[in-house]
Enzyme design. Structure first.
Site, mmCIF file in Angstrom:
data_model
loop_
_atom_site.group_PDB
_atom_site.id
_atom_site.type_symbol
_atom_site.label_atom_id
_atom_site.label_comp_id
_atom_site.label_asym_id
_atom_site.label_seq_id
_atom_site.Cartn_x
_atom_site.Cartn_y
_atom_site.Cartn_z
ATOM 1 N N LYS A 139 -12.917 -1.281 6.800
ATOM 2 C CA LYS A 139 -12.266 -2.271 7.660
ATOM 3 C C LYS A 139 -12.647 -2.050 9.121
ATOM 4 O O LYS A 139 -13.202 -2.932 9.762
ATOM 5 C CB LYS A 139 -10.755 -2.194 7.498
ATOM 6 C CG LYS A 139 -10.327 -2.535 6.082
ATOM 7 C CD LYS A 139 -8.866 -2.275 5.860
ATOM 8 C CE LYS A 139 -8.510 -2.265 4.405
ATOM 9 N NZ LYS A 139 -8.696 -3.546 3.718
ATOM 10 N N TRP A 162 0.808 -1.227 0.000
ATOM 11 C CA TRP A 162 0.000 0.000 0.000
ATOM 12 C C TRP A 162 0.833 1.266 0.000
ATOM 13 O O TRP A 162 0.476 2.252 -0.647
ATOM 14 C CB TRP A 162 -1.017 -0.018 1.145
ATOM 15 C CG TRP A 162 -2.050 -1.076 0.889
ATOM 16 C CD1 TRP A 162 -2.213 -2.256 1.560
ATOM 17 C CD2 TRP A 162 -3.028 -1.080 -0.172
ATOM 18 N NE1 TRP A 162 -3.232 -2.981 0.993
ATOM 19 C CE2 TRP A 162 -3.750 -2.291 -0.066
ATOM 20 C CE3 TRP A 162 -3.358 -0.191 -1.191
ATOM 21 C CZ2 TRP A 162 -4.785 -2.621 -0.939
ATOM 22 C CZ3 TRP A 162 -4.384 -0.516 -2.065
ATOM 23 C CH2 TRP A 162 -5.081 -1.720 -1.930
ATOM 24 N N ASP A 220 -1.388 6.692 6.296
ATOM 25 C CA ASP A 220 -2.506 5.857 5.851
ATOM 26 C C ASP A 220 -2.840 4.889 6.993
ATOM 27 O O ASP A 220 -2.078 3.968 7.273
ATOM 28 C CB ASP A 220 -2.083 5.089 4.580
ATOM 29 C CG ASP A 220 -3.152 4.098 4.120
ATOM 30 O OD1 ASP A 220 -4.220 3.992 4.753
ATOM 31 O OD2 ASP A 220 -2.899 3.413 3.091
HETATM 32 N N1 PMP Z 1 -4.424 1.433 2.263
HETATM 33 C C1 PMP Z 1 -4.471 0.268 2.940
HETATM 34 C C2 PMP Z 1 -3.550 0.059 4.087
HETATM 35 C C3 PMP Z 1 -5.394 -0.707 2.555
HETATM 36 O O1 PMP Z 1 -5.443 -1.869 3.229
HETATM 37 C C4 PMP Z 1 -6.269 -0.464 1.483
HETATM 38 C C5 PMP Z 1 -7.324 -1.452 1.051
HETATM 39 N N2 PMP Z 1 -7.159 -2.729 1.374
HETATM 40 C C6 PMP Z 1 -6.164 0.755 0.809
HETATM 41 C C7 PMP Z 1 -5.239 1.680 1.237
HETATM 42 C C8 PMP Z 1 -7.064 1.079 -0.349
HETATM 43 O O2 PMP Z 1 -8.331 1.351 0.142
HETATM 44 P P1 PMP Z 1 -9.569 1.605 -0.843
HETATM 45 O O3 PMP Z 1 -9.836 0.324 -1.547
HETATM 46 O O4 PMP Z 1 -10.662 2.014 0.087
HETATM 47 O O5 PMP Z 1 -9.170 2.686 -1.761
#
Ligand code: PMP
Length: 369
Positions: free
Chosen positions: A200, A106, A176
């Protein structure tokens, strides 16, 4: 309508489990919100009712994390991923330099996205550890003139989590927290910006909560789309365009539920116990293996492998039969992963441990280590 007597335990990484009481309250309120005769999904976003819901949810969130008034709270579209662009667009208009720590999928994706807008730098990475650890602070090649320093507090894929965010200089942290927001106490004052999508730990998908320190609101690039312009969204209380009504409503219910659990502090204690139990059990033998460096182990996502891919497959099939759902590891890493976000009760971990123990007893003899 059928309501299952006992819902299975759902260890999904996201969209993830929502407490049964929240789902039931949503169900009860869905046809008639606060005696209005219509649901919250059918109301104009500029009605007094919806505007006060947004303010109420913002207030509840501010209280839950003790966010001071100089932090603005936004409810934006596009999940966390849109903010991989939104952040550089909003923060690098005056100074294009930013430090990125790359500790997994990520943060890597966020770094790649930011590079489209500015010459951002990778200042530390755990790629040489295949992202099963974190780079030691004394190896970070930080830039004291950066506009911000970025990291992902919990890399969801394998479960690698920062335990602290060292204050090395004046550069504000941008973090994040998609997969660990509201799971442990944080001092908001240590951060310039926190963002997290909601599917989440805060309900359902399509919404990103952004907390941004007021003084960072004046450094956007001129190309920033208005819909992701933090200053404009602050001015309009996140109602520049039609927001994700349902996700904001569910977030409000989740915050009520969190307060009933003793708030973030109460839930943090439960989260610690859940994760400790599972790691302790994994560490007891060689059958299950977690590859993450102990000091970087995540309290939220516990990944583990079994001795062979065949056993992993069987494990996942049998787990489902035992009402333990969605334990499959991410497709990039394989194996198994139990996501232990706030709504997962301790009883779910106990049930998982009973199953893991029985599975090991039944299959430990079927291979040689
Ligand atoms: N950052 C992290 C740490 C994630 O786990 C995720 C999704 N699993 C995201 C960003 C992306 O999130 P979204 O699909 O809501 O854009």
């Amino acid at each position: 309508m059928t309501i299952l007597k006992k819902r299975p335990y759902n260890f999904a990484a996201g969209p993830a489990a929502i407490p049964e009481s929240v789902l039931k309250r949503c169900q009860e309120e869905l046809l008639d919100y606060q005696g209005l005769g219509v649901s919250i999904l059918e109301l104009g976003h500029r009605t007094k009712v919806f505007e006060s819901l947004v303010l109420e949810v913002e207030q509840k969130l501010r209280q839950a994390i003790a966010a001071p008034e100089n932090y603005k709270i936004l409810f934006l579209h596009g999940g966390a991923r849109l903010q991989f662009s939104g952040i550089p667009l909003n923060l690098l208009g005056k100074n294009p330099e930013a430090d990125y720590l790359i500790t997994g999928h990520w943060s890597q994706v966020a770094f790649q996205e930011a590079q489209k807008y500015a010459p951002v730098q990778c200042v530390g990475t755990s790629e040489d550890q295949e992202f099963f650890g974190l780079p030691a602070v004394d190896t970070w090649k930080i830039n004291p003139n950066a506009a911000y320093r970025y990291c992902c507090s919990n890399e969801t894929l394998v479960g690698v989590q920062f335990q602290e965010f060292p204050l090395l200089d004046e550069v504000p942290w941008v973090v994040d927290m998609t997969s660990d927001f509201l799971s442990r106490c944080i001092d908001v004052n240590r951060f310039g910006l926190i963002f997290a999508s909601t599917q989440k730990t805060m309900g359902t998908s399509g919404l990103c909560v952004v907390l941004v320190r007021e003084d960072l609101l004046n450094q956007k690039m001129s190309i920033t789309p208005t819909v992701t312009d933090f200053a404009e969204q602050v001015k309009q209380h996140s109602l520049y365009n039609t927001p994700n009504v349902f996700a904001i409503y569910i977030l409000g219910l989740m915050l009520d539920w969190l307060a009933e659990q003793g708030g973030v502090a109460g839930t943090e204690k439960i989260n610690q116990r859940k994760a400790e139990k599972l790691y302790q059990f994994i560490d007891q033998g060689d059958f299950y293996r977690n590859r993450v460096e102990v000091s970087a182990r995540s309290m939220m996502n516990v990944s583990f492998n079994l001795p062979t891919p065949d056993l992993e497959k069987l494990f996942l099939q049998e787990a489902t039969k035992h009402n333990l759902l969605n334990l499959k590891g991410h497709s990039l890493t394989g194996g198994a992963r139990a996501s232990l976000y706030n709504p997962i009760p301790e009883a779910a971990v106990d049930a998982l441990l009973d199953f893991m123990r029985a599975f090991q007893n039944n299959h430990a003899g079927s291979f040689t280590l």
